[in-house]
Enzyme design. Structure first.
Site, PDB file in Angstrom:
ATOM      1  N   LYS A 342       6.904   4.782  -7.784  1.00  0.00           N
ATOM      2  CA  LYS A 342       8.440   4.669  -7.867  1.00  0.00           C
ATOM      3  C   LYS A 342       8.678   3.460  -7.048  1.00  0.00           C
ATOM      4  CE  LYS A 342      11.965   5.836  -9.954  1.00  0.00           C
ATOM      5  NZ  LYS A 342      12.207   5.385 -11.459  1.00  0.00           N
ATOM      6  N   VAL A 343       8.419   3.381  -5.673  1.00  0.00           N
ATOM      7  CA  VAL A 343       8.955   2.474  -4.958  1.00  0.00           C
ATOM      8  C   VAL A 343       7.827   1.481  -4.550  1.00  0.00           C
ATOM      9  CG1 VAL A 343       9.682   1.852  -2.639  1.00  0.00           C
ATOM     10  CG2 VAL A 343      10.465   3.728  -3.871  1.00  0.00           C
TER      11      VAL A 343
END
Length: 347
Positions: A342-343
């Site tokens: 996600k990051v």
């Protein structure tokens, strides 16, 4: 098959857009105050946020009359060179607000003389804390790796940024966006073209995705989503660049996905491109563009009934639904594409 998290988050977009616009429209004055000391805009982003920045660039240049460019973060983080950014408004975009490269590049821009704005869903994040003005989106937690509601709320924030920069648009157009996105989700899922396009894309190794002007960022984002969630080769191109040579890759095994708002100066060219693709013996699938573009392609998903300047806030939604359906048709989990987090941290 049970509903994916990606599909659930696609459905959350009307509410996320309502909350974001309610929270950010009162900040137009804050943006205007900061912008008075600047003359051009520098967008700092990666990934889906970079595609949102492409929308921001076209909006600012076409409607606010300011030069806008996309930053090369490596100048700040790898080459470590100083650039004269006096008179520049640096707009850093990151869904999490935690990508170190984006935070560092915004801080570098400030050290070079720029004023700073952050667009992020990360309340209290390093990016939000470091910016002079933080435009906080209200997407809520996004658990699927492919960005959906964080992307569309970034576009909403950039539309508000455009208002703060004096864009010659009707602010009331934004009020229609959440309801139109809600209508569009239902219309796309009921469209007989959806399974037709999914079936065609499921049997080919890749596609070309094209748009131009304010819709160009949508084409790039749709291509990225096809690559991320479906593992197909998808080339996102402006139709002007496509016609300069890569049009040769469009054939029976490489269809074109063409995106456009229902009005605007780039629509005639997109229609002409669809006709050219079909004349070459390839399939042209369309998203948006009204009856003209739909009639020029093989199968069509309707776009939002919104003016061109704000159309990208809805135009990506049929593409998101298409990608989620295509991933499942290929036996893939759209929520957790391989090799992605996600990051994403970059050097």
């Amino acid at each position: 098959m049970s509903t994916s998290r990606m599909r659930a988050e696609i459905g959350e977009q009307p509410g996320a857009l309502r909350r974001t616009l309610e929270g950010l429209l009162p900040r137009v004055g804050d943006i205007a105050d900061l912008a008075r000391e600047t003359r051009q805009v520098l967008f700092i982003a990666r990934g889906s946020s970079d595609n949102a920045a492409v929308y921001g660039r076209y909006l600012v240049e076409s409607h606010a009359g300011r030069l806008a460019t996309l930053a090369a973060p490596s100048i700040a983080t790898t080459y470590r060179r100083k650039v004269d950014l006096d008179g520049v408004l640096a707009v850093a975009i990151s869904q999490s607000g935690k990508t170190e490269e984006i935070v560092q590049t915004m801080e570098w821009a400030a050290s070079c003389g720029a004023r700073t704005v952050a667009v992020t869903n990360g309340h209290g994040s390093p990016l939000a804390e470091a910016a002079e003005v933080a435009l906080l989106t209200e997407a809520g937690d996004e658990l699927a790796v492919p960005a959906t509601k964080t992307y569309t709320t970034q576009l909403a924030a950039l539309a508000v940024l455009g208002l703060g920069l004096g864009a010659d648009v009707d602010r009331a157009d934004l009020d229609r966006v959440p309801d139109e996105v809600e209508r569009l989700i239902a219309a796309t899922e009921a469209s007989p073209a959806l399974p037709e396009i999914v079936g065609e894309l499921a049997r080919v190794p890749g596609a070309v995705v094209s748009g131009r002007g304010i819709a160009f960022g949508t084409a790039l984002e749709l291509a990225l989503k096809i690559k991320e969630a479906c593992y197909l080769h998808a080339m996102g191109l402006s139709y002007a660049d496509l016609l300069h040579g890569p049009i040769a890759v469009v054939d029976a095994q490489t269809p074109a996905l063409l995106v456009a708002a229902d009005d605007g100066p780039t629509l005639p060219g997109t229609i002409a491109l669809a006709e050219r693709v079909r004349s070459a013996g390839a399939k042209a699938f369309t998203v948006g563009g009204g009856a003209g573009l739909a009639g020029a392609g093989n199968a069509a998903l309707a776009g939002p009934d919104l003016p061109e300047w704000v159309a990208p806030l809805g135009l990506i939604v049929p593409g998101q639904i298409l990608v989620e359906n295509l991933a499942r048709a290929l036996g893939l989990d759209p929520d957790v594409p391989r090799g992605l987090n996600k990051v994403t941290q970059t050097d």
